[in-house]
Design a protein around this motif. Structure first.
Motif, PDB file in Angstrom:
ATOM      1  N   LEU A  41      87.176 -67.003  43.655  1.00 55.81           N
ATOM      2  CA  LEU A  41      86.386 -66.841  44.875  1.00 55.81           C
ATOM      3  C   LEU A  41      84.939 -67.254  44.629  1.00 55.81           C
ATOM      4  N   THR A  42      84.383 -66.791  43.518  1.00 48.45           N
ATOM      5  CA  THR A  42      83.002 -67.132  43.187  1.00 48.45           C
ATOM      6  C   THR A  42      82.871 -68.624  42.907  1.00 48.45           C
ATOM      7  N   SER A  43      83.859 -69.197  42.238  1.00 49.80           N
ATOM      8  CA  SER A  43      83.829 -70.622  41.935  1.00 49.80           C
ATOM      9  C   SER A  43      83.846 -71.452  43.210  1.00 49.80           C
ATOM     10  N   ASP A  44      84.694 -71.080  44.176  1.00 47.50           N
ATOM     11  CA  ASP A  44      84.726 -71.798  45.449  1.00 47.50           C
ATOM     12  C   ASP A  44      83.381 -71.700  46.159  1.00 47.50           C
ATOM     13  N   ALA A  45      82.819 -70.501  46.180  1.00 43.85           N
ATOM     14  CA  ALA A  45      81.526 -70.305  46.832  1.00 43.85           C
ATOM     15  C   ALA A  45      80.430 -71.061  46.089  1.00 43.85           C
ATOM     16  N   THR A  46      80.486 -71.025  44.763  1.00 42.94           N
ATOM     17  CA  THR A  46      79.465 -71.679  43.961  1.00 42.94           C
ATOM     18  C   THR A  46      79.520 -73.191  44.120  1.00 42.94           C
ATOM     19  N   ALA A  88      78.039 -66.589  50.822  1.00 50.44           N
ATOM     20  CA  ALA A  88      78.695 -65.660  49.893  1.00 50.44           C
ATOM     21  C   ALA A  88      78.182 -64.244  50.124  1.00 50.44           C
ATOM     22  N   PRO A  89      78.563 -63.622  51.236  1.00 52.93           N
ATOM     23  CA  PRO A  89      78.046 -62.280  51.527  1.00 52.93           C
ATOM     24  C   PRO A  89      78.534 -61.221  50.535  1.00 52.93           C
ATOM     25  N   GLN A  90      79.577 -61.513  49.775  1.00 50.48           N
ATOM     26  CA  GLN A  90      80.083 -60.546  48.805  1.00 50.48           C
ATOM     27  C   GLN A  90      79.194 -60.430  47.566  1.00 50.48           C
ATOM     28  N   LEU A  91      78.308 -61.404  47.368  1.00 48.08           N
ATOM     29  CA  LEU A  91      77.401 -61.346  46.221  1.00 48.08           C
ATOM     30  C   LEU A  91      76.326 -60.291  46.466  1.00 48.08           C
ATOM     31  N   GLN A  92      76.199 -59.400  45.536  1.00 46.83           N
ATOM     32  CA  GLN A  92      75.175 -58.354  45.620  1.00 46.83           C
ATOM     33  C   GLN A  92      74.120 -58.668  44.565  1.00 46.83           C
ATOM     34  N   ALA A  93      73.314 -59.684  44.845  1.00 44.03           N
ATOM     35  CA  ALA A  93      72.318 -60.126  43.874  1.00 44.03           C
ATOM     36  C   ALA A  93      70.923 -60.018  44.474  1.00 44.03           C
ATOM     37  N   SER A  94      69.970 -59.771  43.610  1.00 43.40           N
ATOM     38  CA  SER A  94      68.577 -59.701  44.048  1.00 43.40           C
ATOM     39  C   SER A  94      68.036 -61.121  44.239  1.00 43.40           C
ATOM     40  N   ASP A  95      66.872 -61.212  44.857  1.00 44.68           N
ATOM     41  CA  ASP A  95      66.231 -62.518  45.030  1.00 44.68           C
ATOM     42  C   ASP A  95      65.964 -63.169  43.676  1.00 44.68           C
ATOM     43  N   ALA A  96      65.537 -62.375  42.706  1.00 49.80           N
ATOM     44  CA  ALA A  96      65.248 -62.913  41.376  1.00 49.80           C
ATOM     45  C   ALA A  96      66.510 -63.462  40.717  1.00 49.80           C
ATOM     46  N   GLN A  97      67.619 -62.753  40.855  1.00 49.19           N
ATOM     47  CA  GLN A  97      68.874 -63.227  40.273  1.00 49.19           C
ATOM     48  C   GLN A  97      69.335 -64.517  40.940  1.00 49.19           C
ATOM     49  N   LEU A  98      69.195 -64.593  42.250  1.00 47.63           N
ATOM     50  CA  LEU A  98      69.589 -65.802  42.959  1.00 47.63           C
ATOM     51  C   LEU A  98      68.672 -66.966  42.594  1.00 47.63           C
TER      52      LEU A  98
END
Length: 105
Positions: A41-46, A88-98
């Motif tokens: 899922l992450t690979s498709d989104a990425t 990718a709304p399932q990603l729970q990442a901060s602005d810094a991580q993104l």
């Protein structure tokens, strides 16, 4: 009598060891399956995010953001962050991580 006890103990240990091993294998298979599904899922989104022009254009802004520890927020970075969160709304990442992820693309 002691031979019977030794044989019984050996049989119990064998059964317990095989049950533990099969339980470990089942647990490992479940974890690997879950990780594979998440990775797919992450690979498709990425892949769709990596190829996006908005995200690619935000690399300089992302570098400034990371270098300034979040003080400098460029317009291109803001657009890229919005795009990533929509895709990718399932990603729970901060602005810094993104921002760091954008730099690695």
């Amino acid at each position: 009598m002691s031979t019977l006890r030794l044989l019984s103990a050996a049989a119990l240990l064998t059964v317990a060891a095989s049950a533990h091993a099969s339980s470990f294998i089942a647990t490992t298979d479940a974890i690997v399956g879950t990780l594979k599904a998440t990775t797919d899922l992450t690979s498709d989104a990425t892949n769709s995010i990596r190829d996006n022009k908005i995200v690619r254009a935000a690399r300089d802004d992302a570098a400034s953001f990371v270098a300034s520890e979040g003080s400098i927020r460029g317009v291109k970075l803001e657009s890229a962050l919005d795009f990533i969160r929509q895709q990718a709304p399932q990603l729970q990442a901060s602005d810094a991580q993104l921002a760091q992820a954008i730099l690695t693309l």
